[in-house]
Design a protein around this motif. Sequence first.
Motif, PDB file in Angstrom:
ATOM      1  N   GLN A   1      38.207  47.186  47.334  1.00  0.00           N
ATOM      2  CA  GLN A   1      38.960  46.524  46.267  1.00  0.00           C
ATOM      3  C   GLN A   1      39.117  45.055  46.599  1.00  0.00           C
ATOM      4  N   ASN A   2      39.398  44.270  45.572  1.00  0.00           N
ATOM      5  CA  ASN A   2      39.586  42.836  45.727  1.00  0.00           C
ATOM      6  C   ASN A   2      41.069  42.517  45.715  1.00  0.00           C
ATOM      7  N   ILE A   3      41.493  41.679  46.662  1.00  0.00           N
ATOM      8  CA  ILE A   3      42.881  41.233  46.714  1.00  0.00           C
ATOM      9  C   ILE A   3      42.880  39.713  46.845  1.00  0.00           C
ATOM     10  N   ALA A   4      44.054  39.110  46.620  1.00  0.00           N
ATOM     11  CA  ALA A   4      44.173  37.663  46.764  1.00  0.00           C
ATOM     12  C   ALA A   4      43.839  37.265  48.200  1.00  0.00           C
ATOM     13  N   ARG A   5      43.260  36.091  48.372  1.00  0.00           N
ATOM     14  CA  ARG A   5      42.798  35.649  49.680  1.00  0.00           C
ATOM     15  C   ARG A   5      43.927  35.578  50.708  1.00  0.00           C
ATOM     16  N   ASP A   6      45.149  35.230  50.291  1.00  0.00           N
ATOM     17  CA  ASP A   6      46.262  35.080  51.236  1.00  0.00           C
ATOM     18  C   ASP A   6      47.173  36.305  51.292  1.00  0.00           C
ATOM     19  N   GLN A   7      46.821  37.366  50.621  1.00  0.00           N
ATOM     20  CA  GLN A   7      47.635  38.579  50.591  1.00  0.00           C
ATOM     21  C   GLN A   7      47.504  39.338  51.917  1.00  0.00           C
TER      22      GLN A   7
ATOM     23  N   GLU B   1      26.714  45.111  47.472  1.00  0.00           N
ATOM     24  CA  GLU B   1      28.032  44.996  46.862  1.00  0.00           C
ATOM     25  C   GLU B   1      28.162  43.644  46.165  1.00  0.00           C
ATOM     26  N   PRO B   2      28.802  43.595  45.004  1.00  0.00           N
ATOM     27  CA  PRO B   2      28.992  42.300  44.339  1.00  0.00           C
ATOM     28  C   PRO B   2      29.994  41.448  45.107  1.00  0.00           C
ATOM     29  N   ALA B   3      29.863  40.159  44.987  1.00  0.00           N
ATOM     30  CA  ALA B   3      30.781  39.242  45.647  1.00  0.00           C
ATOM     31  C   ALA B   3      32.139  39.300  44.950  1.00  0.00           C
ATOM     32  N   PRO B   4      33.231  39.134  45.700  1.00  0.00           N
ATOM     33  CA  PRO B   4      34.550  39.128  45.059  1.00  0.00           C
ATOM     34  C   PRO B   4      34.718  37.887  44.187  1.00  0.00           C
ATOM     35  N   PRO B   5      35.586  37.949  43.190  1.00  0.00           N
ATOM     36  CA  PRO B   5      35.820  36.785  42.335  1.00  0.00           C
ATOM     37  C   PRO B   5      36.380  35.612  43.139  1.00  0.00           C
ATOM     38  N   PRO B   6      36.294  34.395  42.620  1.00  0.00           N
ATOM     39  CA  PRO B   6      36.832  33.233  43.330  1.00  0.00           C
ATOM     40  C   PRO B   6      38.323  33.394  43.621  1.00  0.00           C
ATOM     41  N   GLY B   7      38.722  33.038  44.820  1.00  0.00           N
ATOM     42  CA  GLY B   7      40.120  33.132  45.225  1.00  0.00           C
ATOM     43  C   GLY B   7      40.523  34.515  45.715  1.00  0.00           C
ATOM     44  N   MET B   8      39.584  35.427  45.787  1.00  0.00           N
ATOM     45  CA  MET B   8      39.880  36.785  46.221  1.00  0.00           C
ATOM     46  C   MET B   8      38.948  37.161  47.369  1.00  0.00           C
ATOM     47  N   ARG B   9      39.278  38.261  48.038  1.00  0.00           N
ATOM     48  CA  ARG B   9      38.421  38.790  49.095  1.00  0.00           C
ATOM     49  C   ARG B   9      38.384  40.303  48.987  1.00  0.00           C
TER      50      ARG B   9
END
Length: 105
Positions: free
Chosen positions: A78-84, A59-67
């Motif tokens: 799916q990718n969401i914001a790190r603090d969401q 799996e590709p790594a999530p973009p910076p600031g996301m998880r």
Amino acid sequence: MDSPAVGILMGAMMVGIVFGCASLAIAERKRRSPGGFFLVGFLLGPLGILAAVLAAPGEPAPPPGMRAVMCPRCNARQNIARDQADFECWQCKLVSQTQAAYRGR
């Protein structure tokens, strides 16, 4: 120290390093564990390269600031914001809390 056994051992080490590096390069392109595939290639030679070629892409790594999170209903990633704390699945539209939200209770 000029015995034939030392020469054979050095040759085997060099061949192992070549196969290990080839397995490592293939694994990196597929986003897999490069260290693990180096070890497999070093120890098993051509079979290590074959294992790296046949391994499924990671799996590709999530973009910076996301998880990355998985939907509990449909397993969509799916990718969401790190603090969401909660998210709506893009596929099945289920609103769910993340594991971090469960631990924060």
